[in-house]
Scaffold this motif. Structure first.
Motif, PDB file in Angstrom:
ATOM      1  N   ASP A 225       0.834  -1.207   0.000  1.00  0.00           N
ATOM      2  CA  ASP A 225       0.000   0.000   0.000  1.00  0.00           C
ATOM      3  C   ASP A 225       0.862   1.247   0.000  1.00  0.00           C
ATOM      4  O   ASP A 225       0.589   2.218  -0.708  1.00  0.00           O
ATOM      5  N   MET A 226       1.923   1.212   0.799  1.00  0.00           N
ATOM      6  CA  MET A 226       2.799   2.379   0.881  1.00  0.00           C
ATOM      7  C   MET A 226       3.507   2.614  -0.450  1.00  0.00           C
ATOM      8  O   MET A 226       3.647   3.752  -0.899  1.00  0.00           O
ATOM      9  N   ARG A 227       3.932   1.555  -1.105  1.00  0.00           N
ATOM     10  CA  ARG A 227       4.646   1.695  -2.383  1.00  0.00           C
ATOM     11  C   ARG A 227       3.732   2.260  -3.461  1.00  0.00           C
ATOM     12  O   ARG A 227       4.173   2.975  -4.352  1.00  0.00           O
ATOM     13  N   ASN A 228       2.448   1.945  -3.369  1.00  0.00           N
ATOM     14  CA  ASN A 228       1.503   2.447  -4.368  1.00  0.00           C
ATOM     15  C   ASN A 228       0.946   3.819  -4.011  1.00  0.00           C
ATOM     16  O   ASN A 228       0.168   4.390  -4.768  1.00  0.00           O
ATOM     17  N   SER A 229       1.369   4.377  -2.887  1.00  0.00           N
ATOM     18  CA  SER A 229       0.852   5.682  -2.477  1.00  0.00           C
ATOM     19  C   SER A 229       1.452   6.790  -3.348  1.00  0.00           C
ATOM     20  O   SER A 229       2.558   6.662  -3.882  1.00  0.00           O
ATOM     21  N   PRO A 230       0.750   7.891  -3.505  1.00  0.00           N
ATOM     22  CA  PRO A 230       1.238   9.004  -4.331  1.00  0.00           C
ATOM     23  C   PRO A 230       2.551   9.588  -3.790  1.00  0.00           C
ATOM     24  O   PRO A 230       3.419   9.959  -4.571  1.00  0.00           O
ATOM     25  N   SER A 231       2.739   9.641  -2.488  1.00  0.00           N
ATOM     26  CA  SER A 231       3.980  10.202  -1.945  1.00  0.00           C
ATOM     27  C   SER A 231       5.175   9.352  -2.354  1.00  0.00           C
ATOM     28  O   SER A 231       6.210   9.883  -2.727  1.00  0.00           O
ATOM     29  N   PHE A 232       5.019   8.025  -2.225  1.00  0.00           N
ATOM     30  CA  PHE A 232       6.132   7.153  -2.563  1.00  0.00           C
ATOM     31  C   PHE A 232       6.425   7.240  -4.061  1.00  0.00           C
ATOM     32  O   PHE A 232       7.588   7.259  -4.451  1.00  0.00           O
TER      33      PHE A 232
END
Length: 191
Positions: free
Chosen positions: A127-134
């Protein structure tokens, strides 16, 4: 002298004269000479029987030892056999079975908990890798690497340049476009 109080228990302590009287009492007066002789004869017979039984027991123990030697049964093998028997008895006991079942269940639950934890961590990293920030951060790193390669690497049209200069210019370029933290937006899957 005061008169003695009559009753079952006397309140006065024993005197020396009373102690002498007690020691002179012969407890064997109730047995006749004939009964005494019978008892002595019985005592002699019992002592003979005890002696005979001790001899028989010693003989049986010797034979027992000889048979064990012929069969190859050593004290160590007996100890091992007793240990194995005790171990088997313990394993068949209800306490051992309940404890074993409890530990097996606890092990299975622990394994399941660690599996679930690993899955949750993997899902959270995904989920974190697919987040806009990442993604924004990943793009900036790729752009910085590409910029460094183009300025330092051979065959670049813009000319060589010092590695430190290229690195500081890339840092300045990336600091102008710092990503905003949008991690708080993706809190749909709490751990």
């Amino acid at each position: 002298m005061e008169p003695r109080q009559q009753g079952l228990l006397e309140t006065e302590p024993l005197r020396e004269v009373d102690e002498d009287m007690v020691s002179e009492v012969d407890l064997n007066n109730s047995v006749t000479d004939e009964e005494r002789e019978e008892m002595n004869n019985e005592l002699v017979k019992l002592e003979e029987e005890i002696s005979t039984l001790k001899q028989v027991l010693a003989s049986k123990e010797k034979r027992h030892f000889e048979l064990k030697q012929k069969l190859g049964i050593t004290p160590l093998s007996e100890l091992r056999q007793n240990f194995n028997r005790s171990w088997t008895d313990m394993q068949t006991s209800t306490v051992y079975k309940k404890t074993s079942e409890t530990l097996t269940t606890a092990g299975q639950k622990t394994t399941a908990a660690f599996t679930n934890l690993g899955s949750a961590i993997t899902r959270k990293f995904g989920d974190m890798r697919n987040s806009p920030s990442f993604r924004s951060f990943e793009e900036k790193v790729e752009n910085t690497v590409t910029t460094i390669k183009s300025k330092v690497g051979p065959g670049a049209g813009g000319g060589g340049g010092n590695f430190e200069e290229v690195l500081s210019s890339a840092a300045n370029a990336s600091s102008q476009d710092t990503p905003t933290n949008t991690m708080s937006e993706s809190t749909e899957h709490p751990c």
